[in-house]
Design a protein around this motif. Structure first.
Motif, PDB file in Angstrom:
ATOM      1  N   VAL A   1       0.773  -1.067  -0.139  1.00 32.57           N
ATOM      2  CA  VAL A   1      -0.103  -0.062   0.025  1.00 32.57           C
ATOM      3  C   VAL A   1       0.840   1.331   0.040  1.00 32.57           C
ATOM      4  O   VAL A   1       0.562   2.260  -0.568  1.00 32.57           O
ATOM      5  CB  VAL A   1      -1.065  -0.009   1.154  1.00 32.57           C
ATOM      6  N   THR A   2       1.956   1.050   0.685  1.00 36.61           N
ATOM      7  CA  THR A   2       2.992   2.400   0.705  1.00 36.61           C
ATOM      8  C   THR A   2       3.567   2.745  -0.603  1.00 36.61           C
ATOM      9  O   THR A   2       3.315   4.063  -0.942  1.00 36.61           O
ATOM     10  CB  THR A   2       3.817   2.191   1.790  1.00 36.61           C
ATOM     11  N   ILE A   3       3.850   1.658  -1.221  1.00 40.04           N
ATOM     12  CA  ILE A   3       4.594   2.016  -2.725  1.00 40.04           C
ATOM     13  C   ILE A   3       3.516   2.165  -3.613  1.00 40.04           C
ATOM     14  O   ILE A   3       3.905   3.219  -4.605  1.00 40.04           O
ATOM     15  CB  ILE A   3       5.659   0.879  -2.971  1.00 40.04           C
ATOM     16  N   LEU A   4       2.474   1.753  -3.570  1.00 36.87           N
ATOM     17  CA  LEU A   4       1.406   2.086  -4.533  1.00 36.87           C
ATOM     18  C   LEU A   4       0.954   3.677  -4.294  1.00 36.87           C
ATOM     19  O   LEU A   4       0.803   4.337  -5.181  1.00 36.87           O
ATOM     20  CB  LEU A   4       0.245   1.180  -4.473  1.00 36.87           C
ATOM     21  N   SER A   5       0.949   4.106  -3.023  1.00 39.31           N
ATOM     22  CA  SER A   5       0.526   5.229  -2.550  1.00 39.31           C
ATOM     23  C   SER A   5       1.587   6.252  -3.050  1.00 39.31           C
ATOM     24  O   SER A   5       1.235   7.378  -3.619  1.00 39.31           O
ATOM     25  CB  SER A   5       0.284   5.377  -1.007  1.00 39.31           C
ATOM     26  N   LEU A   6       2.889   6.083  -2.873  1.00 36.45           N
ATOM     27  CA  LEU A   6       3.959   6.843  -3.421  1.00 36.45           C
ATOM     28  C   LEU A   6       3.895   7.041  -4.839  1.00 36.45           C
ATOM     29  O   LEU A   6       3.945   7.971  -5.417  1.00 36.45           O
ATOM     30  CB  LEU A   6       5.233   6.191  -2.846  1.00 36.45           C
ATOM     31  N   TYR A   7       3.372   5.914  -5.601  1.00 40.01           N
ATOM     32  CA  TYR A   7       3.609   5.856  -7.018  1.00 40.01           C
ATOM     33  C   TYR A   7       2.124   6.524  -7.722  1.00 40.01           C
ATOM     34  O   TYR A   7       2.387   7.484  -8.496  1.00 40.01           O
ATOM     35  CB  TYR A   7       3.669   4.549  -7.745  1.00 40.01           C
ATOM     36  N   VAL A   8       1.081   6.480  -7.064  1.00 36.11           N
ATOM     37  CA  VAL A   8      -0.159   7.019  -7.598  1.00 36.11           C
ATOM     38  C   VAL A   8      -0.552   8.378  -6.992  1.00 36.11           C
ATOM     39  O   VAL A   8      -0.889   9.188  -7.709  1.00 36.11           O
ATOM     40  CB  VAL A   8      -1.218   6.050  -7.153  1.00 36.11           C
ATOM     41  N   LEU A   9      -0.126   8.666  -5.747  1.00 38.06           N
ATOM     42  CA  LEU A   9      -0.693   9.754  -5.094  1.00 38.06           C
ATOM     43  C   LEU A   9       0.342  10.715  -4.797  1.00 38.06           C
ATOM     44  O   LEU A   9       0.118  11.985  -4.500  1.00 38.06           O
ATOM     45  CB  LEU A   9      -1.262   9.268  -3.718  1.00 38.06           C
ATOM     46  N   GLY A  10       1.730  10.167  -4.580  1.00 37.27           N
ATOM     47  CA  GLY A  10       2.688  11.170  -4.192  1.00 37.27           C
ATOM     48  C   GLY A  10       3.152  10.855  -2.720  1.00 37.27           C
ATOM     49  O   GLY A  10       2.747  10.094  -2.056  1.00 37.27           O
ATOM     50  N   LEU A  11       4.353  11.605  -2.421  1.00 32.20           N
ATOM     51  CA  LEU A  11       5.186  11.557  -1.212  1.00 32.20           C
ATOM     52  C   LEU A  11       4.287  11.552  -0.022  1.00 32.20           C
ATOM     53  O   LEU A  11       4.142  10.952   0.866  1.00 32.20           O
ATOM     54  CB  LEU A  11       6.320  12.433  -1.238  1.00 32.20           C
TER      55      LEU A  11
ATOM     56  N   ARG B   1      -3.264  -2.768 -13.159  1.00 32.10           N
ATOM     57  CA  ARG B   1      -4.527  -3.123 -12.890  1.00 32.10           C
ATOM     58  C   ARG B   1      -5.513  -1.783 -12.371  1.00 32.10           C
ATOM     59  O   ARG B   1      -6.326  -1.596 -12.987  1.00 32.10           O
ATOM     60  CB  ARG B   1      -4.849  -4.267 -12.155  1.00 32.10           C
ATOM     61  N   ILE B   2      -5.071  -1.185 -11.493  1.00 35.93           N
ATOM     62  CA  ILE B   2      -5.899  -0.483 -10.520  1.00 35.93           C
ATOM     63  C   ILE B   2      -5.218   1.353 -10.443  1.00 35.93           C
ATOM     64  O   ILE B   2      -5.765   1.853  -9.710  1.00 35.93           O
ATOM     65  CB  ILE B   2      -6.354  -0.951  -9.340  1.00 35.93           C
ATOM     66  N   GLY B   3      -3.987   1.238 -11.038  1.00 36.59           N
ATOM     67  CA  GLY B   3      -3.407   2.572 -10.663  1.00 36.59           C
ATOM     68  C   GLY B   3      -4.413   3.886 -11.055  1.00 36.59           C
ATOM     69  O   GLY B   3      -4.507   4.778 -10.308  1.00 36.59           O
ATOM     70  N   ASN B   4      -4.832   3.647 -12.020  1.00 33.69           N
ATOM     71  CA  ASN B   4      -5.639   4.759 -12.634  1.00 33.69           C
ATOM     72  C   ASN B   4      -6.974   5.199 -12.147  1.00 33.69           C
ATOM     73  O   ASN B   4      -7.455   6.152 -11.803  1.00 33.69           O
ATOM     74  CB  ASN B   4      -6.062   4.611 -14.234  1.00 33.69           C
ATOM     75  N   VAL B   5      -7.498   3.965 -11.633  1.00 29.60           N
ATOM     76  CA  VAL B   5      -8.765   3.919 -10.756  1.00 29.60           C
ATOM     77  C   VAL B   5      -8.427   4.611  -9.437  1.00 29.60           C
ATOM     78  O   VAL B   5      -9.269   5.588  -9.030  1.00 29.60           O
ATOM     79  CB  VAL B   5      -9.162   2.464 -10.494  1.00 29.60           C
ATOM     80  N   ILE B   6      -7.337   4.342  -8.741  1.00 32.44           N
ATOM     81  CA  ILE B   6      -7.241   4.987  -7.620  1.00 32.44           C
ATOM     82  C   ILE B   6      -6.585   6.465  -7.617  1.00 32.44           C
ATOM     83  O   ILE B   6      -7.271   7.453  -7.117  1.00 32.44           O
ATOM     84  CB  ILE B   6      -5.786   4.227  -6.896  1.00 32.44           C
TER      85      ILE B   6
END
Length: 168
Positions: free
Chosen positions: A45-55, A160-165
């Motif tokens: 979840v942390t790495i996905l948050s970093l990649y999709v939402l930012g620091l 799969r879901i990066g754009n959805v988030i």
């Protein structure tokens, strides 16, 4: 629904998911070759948050997960060690992501390794000795393996879901 409401909802979902992943790891006794070694599912979840939402979203999500998990399952020492590992790990992952130094697997591997280093630095500070670092090579190997697994899984999930988030 306004953007702020959506953002709160997304953050809440990600915090809950990380909390559940951490709980699953805690209740399933999976021995990965050495004491203290975990896969680190919550770090997905942390790495996905970093990649999709930012620091900063990744920081707040990670902080909330650490505090919730610490108060629910651990204590102040687990919070302290988790915060040290997460802070160093997130900093290194953000730098690598920001400057495109590695792909997600490489960023995740460095995150796993530096999470362990951060925890060992805290342990050395708490017990006032660098003798704790004798166990570090084992956990660096484990951090590399776990980071690779989380990075590979994160890449699959991101496709799969990066754009959805991002669009929530």
């Amino acid at each position: 629904m306004n953007i702020r409401t959506r953002r709160v909802a997304v953050y809440g979902l990600l915090i809950a998911l990380a909390f559940v992943f951490g709980y699953i790891e805690r209740i399933l006794p999976i021995y990965l070759g050495a004491p203290g070694v975990k896969l680190g599912l919550a770090n997905l979840v942390t790495i996905l948050s970093l990649y999709v939402l930012g620091l900063w979203p990744a920081v707040w999500i990670s902080l909330a997960r650490i505090l919730l998990s610490g108060f629910a399952f651990g204590g102040m020492s687990s919070i302290l060690f988790s915060l040290a590992g997460a802070a160093l790990s997130l900093l290194v992952m953000w730098i690598c992501r920001r400057f495109s130094l590695f792909d997600m697997v490489g960023v995740s591997i460095l995150g796993g390794v530096f999470h362990n280093i951060g925890q060992f630095l805290m342990a050395a500070y708490v017990v006032k000795t660098f003798g704790v670092f004798s166990y570090l090579p084992v956990l660096l190997f484990a951090g590399t393996a776990a980071g690779a697994a989380i990075g590979l899984l994160g890449g699959l999930v991101l496709k799969r879901i990066g754009n959805v988030i991002k669009n929530l």
